[in-house]
Structures are given as C-alpha cells and as structure tokens.
Design a protein around this motif. Structure first.
Motif: not given
Lengths: 445, 292
Positions: B260-263, B40-41
C-alpha cells in the motif's frame, strides 16, 4: 609508451567484448526463461530436479530457477522489476496476492489464453474444483495452480501412546480436542495443541470448513465491493475456546506463520494444525512417529464439515515477452501438469495434486495407500462439493487483512481483549482496507 | 582568522557537485516522490491511481493501530536512549577508574557493537525462545512464565534489551573518549576542597560530559527510530498484537508487505516531520543547557 598502452587496452577490451558476444551467441541456442519462485530449502531441491528434467527433454529452452526469498519479497521484487520494465516470464505469487494480480490485468497474460494459443487445452475444469475455481476469473484460468495445500492436523504418535491413546483417539471434533488434550496433559505432556498460520487456519479455513460466510460477494470471488463477515458467533466461539484452552495448557500460541513449528517438532506440543505442504519437510525433521488427520470441526454447526480451501501459490505469466518465450512457458506448464510430474511433486512435498488426471494417476499407482498421510488434504478439499462460501477467499489488500487478523488473535491470547472485541475491531479495520481497494480498482489508470 | 574564498565561481560548484548530486538523487528526490505518492491511493504496479489529497494522512490519524505505533515508538526510544546512556556512562566511568586490564575491558565492552543487528537478534531470540531457549528455563525457577510470543511487555522488553545491549557499546566508546579529555587538575582541586567521589562526578565530570551526552541523546534516538528495524524483524515482526511495531516497522509492513504505497508514503512523510521537529527541539532547547 602511453599510446601503446592504450592500444593494448583497446585490444584487450575488444577481446573481452568478442568473448562476451560469443558467449551470448552460444547461449542463444536455448531460450532462457526466468522463473521467479519462493521455494527454498527442501522444496528448492525438488524444484531443481523438475526443472533439470524439463531442460534436458526440451533443450531449446532453459528454465532458470530464480529464488527470490519469501512470497513477500518476491512480490516486492516483481513490482520493482515490472516498474523497471524487466519482469520475469514466470512469477510465483501466493494465494493472498491473487486479487492484486487480477487487478493488474494489463501486466499479465492469462494462462488459459497462453496455453490455448500454443495448442494446449487447459481450462479450469481439468483441475480439482476448489483449485480451478480459485485461480479463475469469469470462468477463464488466469494463473497456473502450482503448489496448493490445505491445513491438516499433525500429531505425535509417540506422545499419544504415552497417554494411552491410539490413532482412533485423534480428535475429530473440537470438543474431542478438549478431552484428548486433558488426557495428554495428565500424561505429562506440556502442551496438547498448537497452530501454525493462525489467521489462515483458525479464521479463513475454519469458516470454509464450517460453511460460514467469511466475506460478502462469495468471499470476494465475485467482485470488489466486499465486506468482511468473520466476526460471527461461531468464529468468536472458536477463538474464545482456544483462549480458554491456553489458560488450561491444552493450547499454546506459538506466533505467526511457521514459527509455531518448533513447538511441535521439539515434542513440546503433541498436535499441530499446519499446511499439508509441510508434510515432506516435517517427516524429515521429526524424530518421532508422526500421524496426519483431518482438522477438527464443531458438530453442532449445521453442515460441518464442509470442505477446506486452498492455500499456497500459483504461477503468473508476465506481459511483454517474445512469442518464443511464451511457447517455452506453455511447454513448461504442460510439463508441470503431466500426471507423472505431479506425482513426483506430491510425493516429495505433501502439496495437493492439481488436475483430476493427476489425482487419478496417483490413485491408480496406490500412492495414497502407500502414504496414508497424503490423502488427508485431498479428502478435506473434496469432502463436499464447494458452496459459495467454501470455494475460496479472495480479498483485496489480503496481506494486510491477514496481518490485522493475526494481530487480533494475539490481542486475545495476550489477554488484552476478548474474542468478540478483537474480532469486531479486526472486521472494522479489514473493511477500511477493502474500501480502499475498491476505490483503487474503480479508479483505473 | 582571515576568510578564504575562491575567486573563480565555477570551481567551488564543481567541488560540491558530487555531494550535491548524491543528496538530490538519494535524499531530496525520494522525499519529494514520497510527498507526491502520499496524495494517492495507488496499486503497486502503477496502473491505477486515485487522487485522495490528504486522506491518507487523516486515515492514519484516525487509525488506532497507527497511534499505538506512535506510542510504542516513543516508549521504545525513550527506554533505549535512557538505558544506553546510563550503562554507557556507568561502564565508561568504571573502566576509567581501573588500572589493570583496562584494554581487555574496553575490548569486551565494545564487542557487541560489531555484531550485526540481525545476528544479535537471532542470538537473543534463541536464548529467549519460550520453547527451546535457556533464559525461560532459568526464569521458570523464579516463577516467571516467559513467552514473548504472547506477552506484549516481555516482547517489548526483549527488543529493548537487544537494542540496549548493542548500542551501549557505542555510548561507552564516546564517554570513554570524553572522560579522558577531562583535566585531572580540576578533579584534584575539588578533591582538595573536600568533595567526595560522587560530588566530584556530579558537579564536575557530568557537566563537562554534557556535549557528549547531548550528542549521544540525538544519536541514540535516531538509532532507536531507524536502526532497530533488523532486530524487530528477526525477533518479533512487530507482534504480539503490535506491541513492538514501531513507526519504521509499520512503514515497512504497509509498504513492502501490504504494497500500500500511498499510506506507506504518508507514514514516511510523517516520520520525516517528526524527526525534523525533534531535532529542532533538541538543538534549540536542550543544547542551551550544554556547556562546551
């Protein structure tokens, strides 16, 4: 034996519980309001004084000063607390987190709405134009501007004297910086100039000060579909010039954030561009006579100098608190906005006045006359009425973008790439982050 | 040896349950969450989610700064592992030879390990500070301009130096113990056969130390991957120009600074995979060359 022991234990437990509930009851008398902030060191002393004053005059409330480390850690803690359902009532968020907080609209209470619900008329118009506009969305104030600053040029008067220079010789333009720098070097000073917060001052503030677009959509203030624009010839020239000066010794790169401070306070560098908010602490640290001047500009860029933009932080009010707590928050904010409180704050720190009334009040009391350095940042901010590109810069994923820019500057100063290469690469990377942010903003929950 | 087993099946389960719960709660569950998050982003507050499948991964591998982090991590851990093993072995063999004051030397050589990474970082940062440090002052006399704020190689060197300084103690300790376990008779026999001290070391001592060397290889690599975060945070913050930004530091920067938790999740999944692969390689191939 065991039974009696158990009974005793139960009795003790009951007593402890009783004592705790008494304690809770006693404290219920005043409503506790958690205030998360990132103000350490000397700033904490001043903040504590202000909070104490408020708590004494408003005994029904108790503002709790909760220091959470630097701005980064504060925001991370805020995220964790929000996810756990335990956010504080007030959280201080740095200016580059503003876009994020606006995106998290369901998590916050807009300050204008809060103040008006509690009978205080607070709109963006009561603030200095550049400050009010930055923390507003669709004309409504979203957070309370608190510690706002602009970069200024600090200089070491003793070293200027050594080189036969006076206050009049302080460089007003970048070409003058070169001439003055050479004279300082000739007089045996090792480094003429360094800069704190390189990406903020040399790219962001530089662009506003020269009225150069930093990003599309009015520097991101008008929407999320933003593209970075700072790989233009003026910014490239500025970075290339600094790099050239680094070789001749006029400029020295001292790292990111506040790290370069030691170069100036130790007397190694004679000048430093740094946040006006550091004036208070600098004055107490340095052993030499220190002057404050406006940051230099390029005279060949049309319209320069325009006006600077603000850095610093604002106070956000979080959702899901009781009415009584919100009333207390509104009272506290009203207290912070009082001209007298603002004057105290300015005096001790070097941060800017927030409201027009606060500015007039300080003016009337001759504060700026008595403290010549303190007016510099105010003048810069009010130099001209702000344009679309000098009202502020509000980008999504701004912390990453600033990091990308610091990296780009380091790549130049370490000789790995030219100013042009580094900046166009940085803009490309920044655009990727801006695109990611837009996708997220569009997604909804 | 007869194998022992429980007749009752519940007791063993109860006995391993605490460990199982801890593993599930603190290792497996977060790892699964990271895997989920990496698709997810999303925003930090958890109000916006945008499903992107593998795009967080493809974006990472097309980003030059991420690939650069890979390279830096490789160089960094190779340097740290190599130098800690060399110095650890060197000091241990030397201390093993001396007869007087052995304990003092042991104590002094083990000392750095007791210093917290943050404190070690702070200490050496002051010593090597380009403006106020003593080391740059001395280096200037040799014509070396020291400024790790600008020079990427010096920054990497400084971080490696601090890590090696700390981790050598650990290696020293293990080699010391291993050296004392080598039978004297073997060394004496080879001495009688005419082997000089270098030959004795290379043909007898070193092979006998190989289990320890193998163990230290794994430990040093894990150390340089994960435990050097504190040093980097204090001394360089990954700079200049990402010259000291290891994979772990980048996970922190994108996750906790950039939120930026997704990355960040995708990066930790990759890191997990790297460690799994490296460990398998080490146990499969390197261990075969080890004599127990």
């Amino acid at each position: 034996m065991l039974k009696s022991l158990l009974a005793t234990r139960r009795f003790i437990l009951a007593c402890v519980l009783c004592a705790f509930s008494q304690l809770a009851f006693a404290q219920n008398a005043s409503i506790k309001i958690q205030f998360w902030n990132a103000l350490g060191g000397q700033l904490a002393v001043i903040l504590n004084k202000m909070i104490k004053q408020f708590n004494q005059t408003h005994p029904q409330y108790q503002i709790v000063n909760d220091f959470k480390g630097d701005y980064n850690s504060l925001l991370t803690s805020l995220v964790a607390a929000y996810r756990a359902g335990q956010p504080p009532a007030i959280a201080q968020v740095y200016e580059i987190g503003t876009s994020l907080m606006l995106l998290e609209r369901p998590a916050i209470v807009p300050v204008q709405q809060l103040m008006q619900a509690n009978g205080f008329n607070v709109t963006p118009k009561i603030f200095l134009p550049a400050i009010g506009a930055y923390y507003s969305s669709h004309g409504k104030l979203m957070s309370l501007p608190f510690n706002s600053s602009s970069p200024v040029l600090y200089y070491n008067k003793d070293e200027f004297k050594k080189a036969g220079l006076t206050d009049k010789d302080v460089p007003k333009t970048w070409p003058q910086m070169q001439a003055v720098g050479k004279r300082l070097l000739k007089a045996g000073i090792q480094c003429a100039y360094t800069t704190a917060w390189p990406a903020w001052i040399q790219l962001e503030e530089f662009s506003a000060w020269h009225n150069i677009p930093y990003a599309t959509q009015d520097n991101g203030l008008s929407g999320f579909n933003v593209k970075a624009l700072y790989d233009n010839k003026y910014v490239i020239r500025q970075v290339a010039t600094l790099n050239k000066w680094q070789h001749s010794g006029i400029f020295q790169y001292g790292g990111r954030g506040d790290n370069p401070q030691a170069l100036f306070t130790s007397g190694h560098c004679a000048m430093e561009t740094q946040s006006s908010g550091s004036r208070g602490s600098l004055m107490s640290i340095v052993k030499f006579h220190m002057g404050v001047a406006e940051i230099p500009y390029w005279p060949d860029i049309k319209g320069a100098p325009q006006n600077t933009i603000i850095g610093g932080a604002s106070l956000w009010v979080m959702q899901s608190k009781s009415k009584a707590v919100y009333k207390g928050v509104a009272e506290f904010f009203n207290f912070l906005l009082k001209p007298a409180t603002q004057l105290e704050w300015q005096k001790a720190t070097g941060y800017l006045p927030l409201t027009m009334a606060g500015y007039q009040y300080a003016l009337k009391r001759n504060f700026y006359k008595k403290n010549p350095g303190s007016i510099v940042a105010v003048n810069e901010l009010n130099n001209k009425s702000p344009t679309a590109y000098s009202r502020g810069i509000r980008l999504g994923n701004f912390p990453q973008i600033r990091d990308i820019n610091d990296t780009a500057l380091e790549a130049v100063f370490s000789g790995q790439s030219t100013a042009k290469q580094a900046l166009s690469k940085a803009v490309k990377q920044a655009n990727k982050y801006l695109k990611r942010y837009k996708e997220m903003a569009d997604a909804g929950s | 040896m007869s194998s022992i087993y429980f007749k009752n099946k519940t007791l063993p389960i109860v006995l391993i349950l605490p460990q199982l719960i801890i593993t599930l709660l603190f290792f497996i569950w977060p790892a699964l969450r990271a895997l989920w998050q990496s698709a997810f982003i999303s925003d930090p507050f958890g109000l916006h989610h945008h499903f992107v499948m593998f795009r967080n991964f493809t974006e990472l591998f097309s980003s030059s700064s991420y690939l650069y982090s890979f390279w830096i991590t490789f160089v960094f851990s190779a340097l740290v592992t190599f130098f800690t093993i060399v110095f650890g072995l060197l000091f241990a063999s030397m201390v093993n030879c001396i007869t007087r004051g052995k304990r003092i030397y042991m104590l002094l050589l083990m000392w750095p390990y007791a210093v917290a990474p943050a404190v070690a970082g702070m200490l050496l940062r002051f010593i090597f500070d380009p403006a106020i440090g003593i080391a740059p002052f001395v280096l200037r006399h040799f014509g070396i301009h020291w400024d790790f704020n600008v020079n990427p190689y010096q920054a990497l060197m400084l971080v490696v130096l601090i890590a090696v300084w700390q981790q050598t103690s650990y290696n020293f300790l293990f080699y010391m113990a291993a050296l004392q376990g080598i039978p004297k008779s073997l060394l004496e026999a080879s001495a009688i056969d005419g082997a000089n001290s270098w030959q004795r070391f290379w043909h007898i001592v070193f092979p006998l130390l190989s289990p320890t060397t193998f163990f230290l290889l794994v430990m040093n690599m894990l150390y340089s991957f994960f435990d050097t975060f504190g040093i980097i945070q204090i001394v360089t913050q990954g700079g200049p120009a990402n010259a000291t930004q290891t994979l772990v530091y980048k996970v922190y920067k994108d996750g906790f600074v950039g939120l930026d938790f997704g990355s960040s999740a995708a990066q930790s999944v990759i890191l997990m995979a790297v460690i799994i692969v490296l460990t398998i390689i080490q146990f499969r191939y390197v261990e075969k060359k080890v004599h127990y």
